[in-house]
Design a protein around this motif. Structure first.
Motif, short mmCIF file in Angstrom:
data_model
loop_
_atom_site.label_atom_id
_atom_site.label_comp_id
_atom_site.label_asym_id
_atom_site.label_seq_id
_atom_site.Cartn_x
_atom_site.Cartn_y
_atom_site.Cartn_z
N LEU A 1 0.85 -1.15 -0.14
CA LEU A 1 0.03 0.01 -0.20
C LEU A 1 0.92 1.19 -0.06
CD1 LEU A 1 -2.79 -1.14 2.37
CD2 LEU A 1 -2.98 -0.59 -0.09
N LEU A 2 1.91 1.13 0.58
CA LEU A 2 2.81 2.31 0.77
C LEU A 2 3.65 2.75 -0.60
CD1 LEU A 2 4.43 1.99 4.17
CD2 LEU A 2 2.90 3.57 3.61
N ALA A 3 3.72 1.61 -1.33
CA ALA A 3 4.58 1.48 -2.87
C ALA A 3 3.40 2.06 -3.78
CB ALA A 3 5.02 0.16 -3.12
N ILE A 4 2.09 2.29 -3.60
CA ILE A 4 1.33 2.68 -4.71
C ILE A 4 1.58 4.37 -4.88
CG2 ILE A 4 -1.30 3.08 -5.03
CD1 ILE A 4 -1.93 0.55 -3.41
N ASN A 5 1.34 4.62 -6.12
CA ASN A 5 1.60 5.93 -6.31
C ASN A 5 0.31 6.58 -5.91
OD1 ASN A 5 1.76 8.55 -7.29
ND2 ASN A 5 2.83 7.79 -9.30
N TRP A 6 0.12 7.37 -4.71
CA TRP A 6 -1.16 7.75 -4.09
C TRP A 6 -1.65 9.30 -5.08
CZ3 TRP A 6 -4.35 5.29 -1.60
CH2 TRP A 6 -3.77 4.07 -0.82
N LEU A 7 -0.68 9.93 -5.68
CA LEU A 7 -0.90 10.98 -6.38
C LEU A 7 -2.09 10.55 -7.72
CD1 LEU A 7 -0.81 13.95 -7.00
CD2 LEU A 7 1.18 13.55 -8.30
N ILE A 8 -1.57 9.49 -8.36
CA ILE A 8 -2.37 9.08 -9.31
C ILE A 8 -3.80 8.72 -8.75
CG2 ILE A 8 -2.41 7.33 -11.00
CD1 ILE A 8 0.34 7.34 -11.50
N VAL A 9 -3.69 7.98 -7.69
CA VAL A 9 -5.01 7.45 -7.10
C VAL A 9 -5.74 8.73 -6.85
CG1 VAL A 9 -6.06 6.53 -4.93
CG2 VAL A 9 -4.22 5.59 -6.33
N LEU A 10 -5.34 9.72 -6.29
CA LEU A 10 -5.96 11.14 -5.97
C LEU A 10 -6.36 11.80 -7.14
CD1 LEU A 10 -6.78 13.09 -3.79
CD2 LEU A 10 -4.65 14.11 -3.89
#
Length: 130
Positions: A20-29
């Motif tokens: 979960l920490l490795a996910i690109n959270w900017l893209i998810v947002l």
């Protein structure tokens, strides 16, 4: 020069939290924002009512994010193990379109599953990549 260290390395165990920490959270947002804009537009088109379109869209966005996180947590090597069976299933679904497919958008390319319409060519794209 500083090097960027990934949260996932080969030597450390790949726990769900690390994935979960490795996910690109900017893209998810950004994707969540686009989905929210879509909900707002559908809400506006329906004169300030959630039904019939905005609520359905919001439920589908939520389901898509649930599927996204489940797929993201599964190890890529596991996906590679199932690549050939996924390809065969997608191929069988493409063949089924020829016999029981429904027409939409001027072409016979959908399978009506009663709760959703499935376009097997989209599954085949993913299976070919695997």
């Amino acid at each position: 020069m500083a090097t960027l260290i990934s949260p996932l390395t080969r030597n450390e165990p790949q726990t769900p939290l690390r994935k979960l920490l490795a996910i690109n959270w900017l893209i998810v947002l950004v994707i969540a924002g686009i989905g929210a804009i879509g909900c707002a537009m559908l809400y506006s088109v329906a004169d300030g009512a959630w039904r019939p379109w905005a609520l359905t869209h919001a439920i589908r966005i939520g389901a898509a994010f649930g599927i996204f996180f489940i797929v993201a947590l599964i190890d890529i090597r596991r996906w590679f193990q199932f690549a050939f069976p996924i390809y065969l299933i997608a191929l069988l679904l493409l063949i089924a379109v020829e016999f029981v497919g429904s027409t939409g958008g001027g072409g016979q390319r959908w399978l009506d599953l009663k709760f959703m319409r499935l376009q097997p060519s989209e599954l085949m794209k993913v299976s070919l990549i695997l």
